[in-house]
Design an enzyme around this catalytic site. Structure first.
Site, mmCIF file in Angstrom:
data_model
loop_
_atom_site.group_PDB
_atom_site.id
_atom_site.type_symbol
_atom_site.label_atom_id
_atom_site.label_comp_id
_atom_site.label_asym_id
_atom_site.label_seq_id
_atom_site.Cartn_x
_atom_site.Cartn_y
_atom_site.Cartn_z
ATOM 1 N N GLU A 293 38.489 39.731 46.948
ATOM 2 C CA GLU A 293 37.298 39.869 46.088
ATOM 3 C C GLU A 293 36.424 38.668 46.401
ATOM 4 O O GLU A 293 36.873 37.532 46.277
ATOM 5 C CB GLU A 293 37.696 39.923 44.613
ATOM 6 C CG GLU A 293 38.668 41.064 44.276
ATOM 7 C CD GLU A 293 38.176 42.455 44.669
ATOM 8 O OE1 GLU A 293 36.945 42.668 44.722
ATOM 9 O OE2 GLU A 293 39.007 43.320 44.967
ATOM 10 N N CYS A 327 31.165 34.832 40.107
ATOM 11 C CA CYS A 327 30.803 35.755 41.186
ATOM 12 C C CYS A 327 29.863 36.823 40.659
ATOM 13 O O CYS A 327 29.064 37.379 41.392
ATOM 14 C CB CYS A 327 32.058 36.392 41.746
ATOM 15 S SG CYS A 327 33.130 37.006 40.467
#
Ligand code: NAD
Length: 542
Positions: A293, A327
């Site tokens: 990720e 993020c």
């Protein structure tokens, strides 16, 4: 072996405590903060049953007061990485055969230790060395981590109970074996919960792990290690190494028993890891699982029908909480010309009320960015925007690293929808805004979709359901987590499975069953009760 079909406790999300003035949780976390601030700890590597101190140490400090040292940790060399791999492979012999309910018991115990006796400590560690406000620490280090542990146990049992059809004389079974080899977990600085979850999720499924935390998260990693030890994770199941990430990774990825990588961090690093795995593919005993990720360039898009106050409040939270170092943080915004005067006024007013400083002072909404490298990089983008003809600093733009790495929440206004800061992940409290003509709504959807290489999160604001439908359709590949009338951050385990596509990662959705499936290799077992003793089928008869 289990002697019952056991039910695990139903996973429930850990309630977020409020930390209001005079609350017991506020007193507890501030006491833990003071204590940890005034001690210095020494963190060894954990390899098998050994605590390894090499004497080659690096200090840990608080980003909001970088001269203040809170401890040291020991860096490893090549031999320590090899020892960690050997320890993982040795521990696998017993751990892979540990009855699942005992693995579940260990990680459920870890969840309860964090919910109770370790809560103040893990939050305080995250406040001190990652500079999170108490609220940001609570939703990450306490609640998200507890949720990961509880939900993963439940998902594990759901996976195990997924079984094929059988008939009366043939019994078909699938067992979910751990991967053959060891798993490598590489974790980022920005979430204590992710740091713990990447090794723990693989270990829960019966794997043993070499874990390399980020250099900027070792302080809270120590609390995670303490929790895992107290919960009963056996020696060698999760081995922790520190040191040069390239050296460590190169050794791990050349090992024939490397069975998978569980990575969260920036996109470039992940692509390099993938490339190296490809280069070593003939070395491995199995095809490694690659789960990563990675970065984002997350958008907020307001339709002309949007509610201005909601747009501004959620853009501020999305862009500036934890200094934009999520993020999922909003870092590019598209506002319609008709709403812009009102949005600009409201945003200016709200930003003026934001306080910045140490997380120990609970009235601060924003604290420092993680380290000097990040500070300097952000400053260079801000200074460039001051020079560029197609950009201007609308709000903020000040910074100071004399005490801590403080960057004022900054809004850049650009006339160029492909301006550098509309496309590049900066990972800090900098939001770039582009104003579109109301009549260009459809074109703007295309622009949002095509502007960056990432597809992690995105949010649209609209009171018009037709516009919501159009945007949901047009932006279907632009974000793995898509928000309607909400900020693009703050995904909750079990509620909004998290992960993005395109350059943002393999989208295996952390905190979901899908992710856990990557850490097992199913074996199908067919058992026949009345076994044929003649090869001839009836059709062969004359
Ligand atoms: P980073 O890429 O600097 O570091 C991540 C990890 O990789 C660290 O452990 C680091 O030591 C290691 N590393 C660095 N260079 C390496 C190399 N060459 N080879 C192997 N390992 C290496 O990221 P960071 O600054 O810690 O975290 C921020 C990044 O993580 C951002 O890009 C953010 O978007 C991303 N992130 C993504 C998610 C998600 O779920 N998509 C969640 C959190 C963070």
């Amino acid at each position: 072996m289990p002697k019952g079909f056991f039910n695990v406790p139903k996973a429930v999300n850990e309630p977020v405590k409020s930390y209001i003035p005079n609350s017991p949780e506020k007193a507890a976390v501030l006491a833990a903060y003071k204590k940890m601030w005034n001690e210095t700890i020494d963190v060894p590597m954990y390899i098998g049953s050994s605590e390894v101190r090499t004497g080659n140490t690096r200090t840990m400090s608080a980003p909001h007061d970088h001269k203040h040292i809170v401890g040291t940790y020991h860096l490893g060399e090549a031999q320590h990485v090899t020892q960690a791999i050997d320890a993982a492979l040795e521990a696998r012999k017993k751990w892979a055969n540990m009855p699942w309910e005992h693995r579940a018991g260990i990680f459920l115990k870890a969840a309860e230790l964090i919910a109770g006796p370790y809560r103040a400590r893990i939050n305080a560690a995250t406040m001190i060395a990652q500079s999170k406000t108490i609220f940001q620490a609570e939703i990450d280090a306490a609640c998200e981590l507890i949720d990961f542990l509880r939900y993963n146990v439940q998902f594990m049992t759901q996976i195990y109970s997924d079984q094929p059809a059988s008939v009366s004389d043939i019994w078909n079974r699938v067992e979910y074996r751990p991967l053959e080899g060891f798993v490598y977990a590489i974790t980022p600085f920005n979430f204590t919960a992710i740091a713990a979850n990447l090794p723990a999720s693989a270990a829960l499924m019966g794997n043993t792990v070499v874990w390399k935390p980020s250099d900027s998260q070792v302080f809270s990693a120590k609390v995670i290690i303490d929790v895992f030890k107290e919960a009963g994770v056996p020696d060698g199941v999760i081995n922790v190494v520190f040191g040069d990430p390239v050296m460590i990774t190169d050794i791990v990825l050349k090992h024939p028993d490397f069975a998978g990588v569980h990575y969260t961090g920036s996109t470039f690093v992940f692509k390099e890891i993938w490339k190296k795995i490809g280069e070593n593919i003939h070395t491995y005993k199995t095809y490694p699982r690659i789960v990563g990720e990675t970065g984002g360039k997350d958008f907020v898009l307001a339709h002309p029908s949007a509610n201005v106050k909601q747009v501004v409040a959620n853009t501020i939270r999305g862009a500036f909480e934890f200094q934009g170092q999520k993020c999922s943080a909003a870092s590019r915004a598209y506002f319609p010309k008709s709403l812009w005067p009102a949005i600009k006024e409201e945003m200016g007013k709200e930003l003026a009320s934001i306080k910045m400083g140490s997380p120990e002072d609970f009235s601060n909404f924003v604290t420092a960015v993680i380290h000097e490298g990040s500070f300097d990089k952000l400053v260079s983008y801000i200074e460039q925007a001051k020079q560029d003809a197609d950009a201007e600093i609308l709000f903020g733009g000040n910074y100071d690293k004399s005490v801590g790495y403080f960057i004022q929440p900054t809004v850049i206004l650009t006339t160029n929808p492909k301006y550098k800061t509309m496309e590049t992940e900066l990972f800090g409290p900098v939001l770039t805004v582009y104003i579109y003509e109301d009549a260009d709504w459809a074109k703007t959807l295309e622009l949002v979709d095509s502007t960056s290489e990432y597809a992690l999160t995105g949010a649209i604001f609209s009171q018009d359901r037709y516009a919501i439908v159009e945007a949901t359709q047009a932006l279907q590949n632009s974000a793995g987590n898509f928000y309607i009338n909400d900020k693009p951050t703050g995904a909750v385990v079990g509620m909004q499975p998290f992960g993005g596509a395109r350059a943002s990662g393999t989208n295996d959705k952390a905190g979901s069953m899908q992710n856990l499936l990557r850490w097992v290799s199913p074996r199908t077992i067919k058992e026949t009760f009345v076994t044929p003793a003649d090869y001839r089928y009836p059709f062969l008869g004359e």
